[in-house]
Design a protein around this motif. Structure first.
Motif, short mmCIF file in Angstrom:
data_model
loop_
_atom_site.label_atom_id
_atom_site.label_comp_id
_atom_site.label_asym_id
_atom_site.label_seq_id
_atom_site.Cartn_x
_atom_site.Cartn_y
_atom_site.Cartn_z
N GLN A 40 0.83 -1.19 0.00
CA GLN A 40 0.00 0.00 0.00
C GLN A 40 0.87 1.25 0.00
OE1 GLN A 40 -2.86 -0.23 3.20
NE2 GLN A 40 -3.44 -2.35 2.68
N GLN A 43 -1.16 8.27 -0.60
CA GLN A 43 -1.19 9.30 -1.65
C GLN A 43 -1.32 10.67 -0.97
OE1 GLN A 43 -4.04 8.56 -4.74
NE2 GLN A 43 -3.83 10.61 -5.63
N ALA A 72 -5.50 9.57 0.03
CA ALA A 72 -5.97 8.18 0.04
C ALA A 72 -4.80 7.26 0.36
CB ALA A 72 -6.58 7.80 -1.30
N ASN A 74 -3.76 3.78 -1.09
CA ASN A 74 -4.09 2.88 -2.20
C ASN A 74 -3.20 1.64 -2.18
OD1 ASN A 74 -6.02 4.71 -3.26
ND2 ASN A 74 -4.38 5.86 -4.25
N ASN A 203 -11.38 3.36 2.05
CA ASN A 203 -10.76 2.61 0.96
C ASN A 203 -10.30 1.27 1.54
OD1 ASN A 203 -9.94 2.19 -1.63
ND2 ASN A 203 -8.03 3.31 -1.46
N ASN A 205 -8.56 -1.52 1.53
CA ASN A 205 -7.51 -2.23 0.80
C ASN A 205 -7.38 -3.69 1.24
OD1 ASN A 205 -6.71 0.02 -0.75
ND2 ASN A 205 -5.57 0.83 0.99
#
Length: 624
Positions: A40, A43, A72, A74, A203, A205
């Motif tokens: 990961q 950002q 974020a 990601n 988010n 992940n």
């Protein structure tokens, strides 16, 4: 204008952003060896400036920056590569499964020569040759019986081994179906969690990694592909059927196949429709059980059935040293006890089907003689009836070859009396019984007046097994034999009457005067000659051809599975290595990131300290 305390807020954002970055790097390192984990990345973006062009602002140059923000977190993933891996993974597991099971089959066929079916059959033929030379010998007869017992034992052993592999496959299929259902449900459950998490603006992940890992595992079992509906609803398809849609999943069920085995077929539990899989472990298992191993068992049964039938045909017309005649050398159990082969197929208490294995005409034929008639023969095939046309100039041999070269499940030959014989073969479809003649029809007279099998020509005189007493369609002089029990290779044995009195072994024939010549070995010679006779055993010619082709077939298919497995392993290694290079965790890289963000964190902390000192000056020291 900018706030006096804006620097504190700017430093705080920097502290938080660098903390998140360090935490994410630590999370990556912690999961470096976690299956399915994707690294990961945080950002980062600059925070919205103090002034925007569309707002009232002070007359001063530029836009006042307000620090950094985490936009974020990601995961690093190549979705196109994931789709390629999902599409290829089922092929790797498909060939691996076939390779593993063909190793078992090769072990069955790689018998030591001195105990193999082929060597035992060779000894059996040699026993008859010895008897033909010494037809008055009791020892020669005992040798024939003993070698016959050894042969039937080895045939039963081969069948037991093949049946054992089929049972193992069946158990593996049931276990794999449970795995598929479990994985599909888990994917659906994770989908629900992902949707709820995204609805909250998160988010997820780790949840996405979990779903991708489950999809990878499912793709090893069945041939699937994935996509999204309405850009958000994750779906899994298999063979044109949806197995997962969002938070809903479908189950694969098992249902009786209604054939002569105890195995189940695969269905969709919600609709009851048949479920088909062309790839993955489950597809390979079903194909191995229902095609490969079934074909091997059918070939063994076909060889056994024709072998016993040909030997018995000679033996029961010959006479033993004790003047006993009419005995079959091998005993096989008939499928039904009814003399006409009548059977209650649908289980309603009424006889509705005729199970007949062999028809024998009454007229003597000459292979090289032109038939002088024309017509079209209809015989039962894999799906529907197969038409075989004959003409005036065709010889009997040509018509027989045309029947045997067709896709019908009925084969023909002339017996020792030159009478036409029709035999049922192993059936291609499960719903059709093995070694049962299902339909015989002739628009002309080849099967009726010429060979003496059918009572008459045309559809009104056709033989069709889907009725009781279907043998009434045969001519009065034609002979027929009831079909054997399913898997005759499991039950074949030497006739107990012959084992109790070996002098019942027939070596010669009764003379026209009714006497028996003690030195007559004609029947023994005829049985021994079956070894090299071009008998129809499916598409094979002799029994030696059967053994050669069966071993070659298993060996070549095993080689094919191993070669394709190596090829797929290479492809999958390249794809997975590429994915690891993109999504895998590099410890050195993560440690470098930690050091980089640590310096950023320290700098942000120093910035706050400086700003605090400035505020202290403004608040506590101005005006003193």
């Amino acid at each position: 204008m900018g706030s006096t305390f804006s620097g504190i807020e700017l430093g705080k954002r920097s502290i938080i952003a660098h903390t998140d970055a360090i935490t994410t790097a630590g999370h990556n390192i912690s999961n470096a060896n976690t299956e399915g984990y994707s690294r990961q990345r945080v950002q980062l973006k600059e925070f919205d400036p103090l002034y925007k062009p569309d707002l009232e602002r002070a007359e001063r140059p530029g836009m006042i920056g307000q620090g950094i923000d985490v936009q974020a977190i990601n995961r690093i993933r190549d979705e196109l590569l994931d789709k390629r891996i999902v599409g290829q993974q089922n092929l790797e597991s498909y060939w691996k499964t076939r390779s593993d099971y063909y190793t078992m089959l090769e072990q069955i066929y790689n018998e030591p020569y001195d105990v193999s079916i082929r060597s035992n059959m060779d000894k059996f033929w040699e026993g008859w040759q010895e008897l033909s030379v010494n037809p008055e010998s009791q020892a020669a007869r005992q040798s024939v019986v003993t070698r016959g017992q050894t042969l039937t034992d080895s045939i039963q052993q081969r069948w037991d081994s093949l049946s054992g592999v089929a049972d193992l496959l069946n158990g593996d299929i049931e276990a794999t179906v449970k795995q598929v259902n479990s994985l599909a449900k888990q994917i659906a459950d994770v989908n629900g969690e992902i949707v709820r998490s995204k609805a909250m603006g998160d988010n997820p992940n780790d949840l996405l990694d979990r779903r991708d890992l489950l999809v990878d595992k499912l793709s090893e079992l069945i041939n699937i592909n994935t996509d999204f509906r309405d850009s958000d609803e994750f779906m899994v398809h298999v063979g044109g059927q949806v197995i997962v849609q969002g938070s809903l999943s479908r189950e694969i069920g098992l249902a009786p196949r209604y054939d002569q085995t105890s195995y189940n077929k695969l269905i969709w539990s919600d609709t009851g429709n048949d479920a088909f899989f062309k790839g993955g472990k489950l597809g390979a298992l079903v194909e191995l059980r229902d095609v490969d191993v079934r074909n091997e068992m059918q070939n063994l049964n076909t060889m056994t059935m024709n072998f016993a039938d040909l030997v018995n045909d000679v033996h029961r017309n010959a006479v033993g040293a004790n003047r006993t005649t009419g005995l079959n050398f091998f005993v096989q159990h008939s499928f039904v006890e009814n003399a006409n082969g009548n059977y209650d197929r649908n289980g309603d208490g009424q006889l509705d089907t005729s199970y007949i294995f062999r028809f024998t005409g009454n007229n003597e034929l000459d292979l090289q003689q032109q038939v002088g008639i024309e017509g079209t023969i209809k015989l039962s095939g894999k799906s529907g009836d197969v038409e075989i046309t004959y003409h005036h100039t065709d010889t009997v041999e040509t018509v027989i070859q045309r029947i045997n070269d067709s896709t019908s499940e009925v084969k023909a030959y002339l017996d020792k009396n030159n009478h036409l014989v029709l035999k049922g073969t192993a059936a291609h479809e499960y719903e059709n019984p093995d070694f049962v003649i299902r339909h015989v029809e002739d628009s002309g007279y080849f099967l009726s007046g010429y060979s003496g099998i059918l009572r008459g020509n045309g559809s009104e005189n056709a033989y069709d097994f889907a009725q009781a007493d279907a043998v009434n369609a045969l001519s009065a002089q034609a002979q027929f034999a009831v079909s054997p029990v399913y898997n005759p290779s499991a039950y074949i044995e030497v006739n107990p009457v012959i084992m109790n009195d070996v002098m019942s072994v027939a070596a010669g024939y009764i003379e026209s005067s009714g006497s028996v010549n003690i030195g007559d070995g004609r029947a023994a010679v005829e049985i021994a000659s079956i070894r090299n006779t071009n008998v129809m055993v499916g598409q094979m010619k002799t029994f030696d051809d059967y053994f050669a082709e069966s071993v070659t077939n298993v060996g070549l298919k095993g080689e094919q599975a191993e070669t394709n497995l190596l090829s797929q392993n290479s492809i999958m290694d390249d794809l997975k290595n590429l994915r690891d290079s993109i999504s895998g965790v590099n410890i050195d890289e993560e440690l470098a990131d930690i050091m980089k963000f640590q310096h950023g964190y320290n700098a942000a902390a120093k910035f706050i300290t400086v700003w605090d000192s400035l505020l202290d000056t403004v608040i506590n020291r101005l005006g003193v």
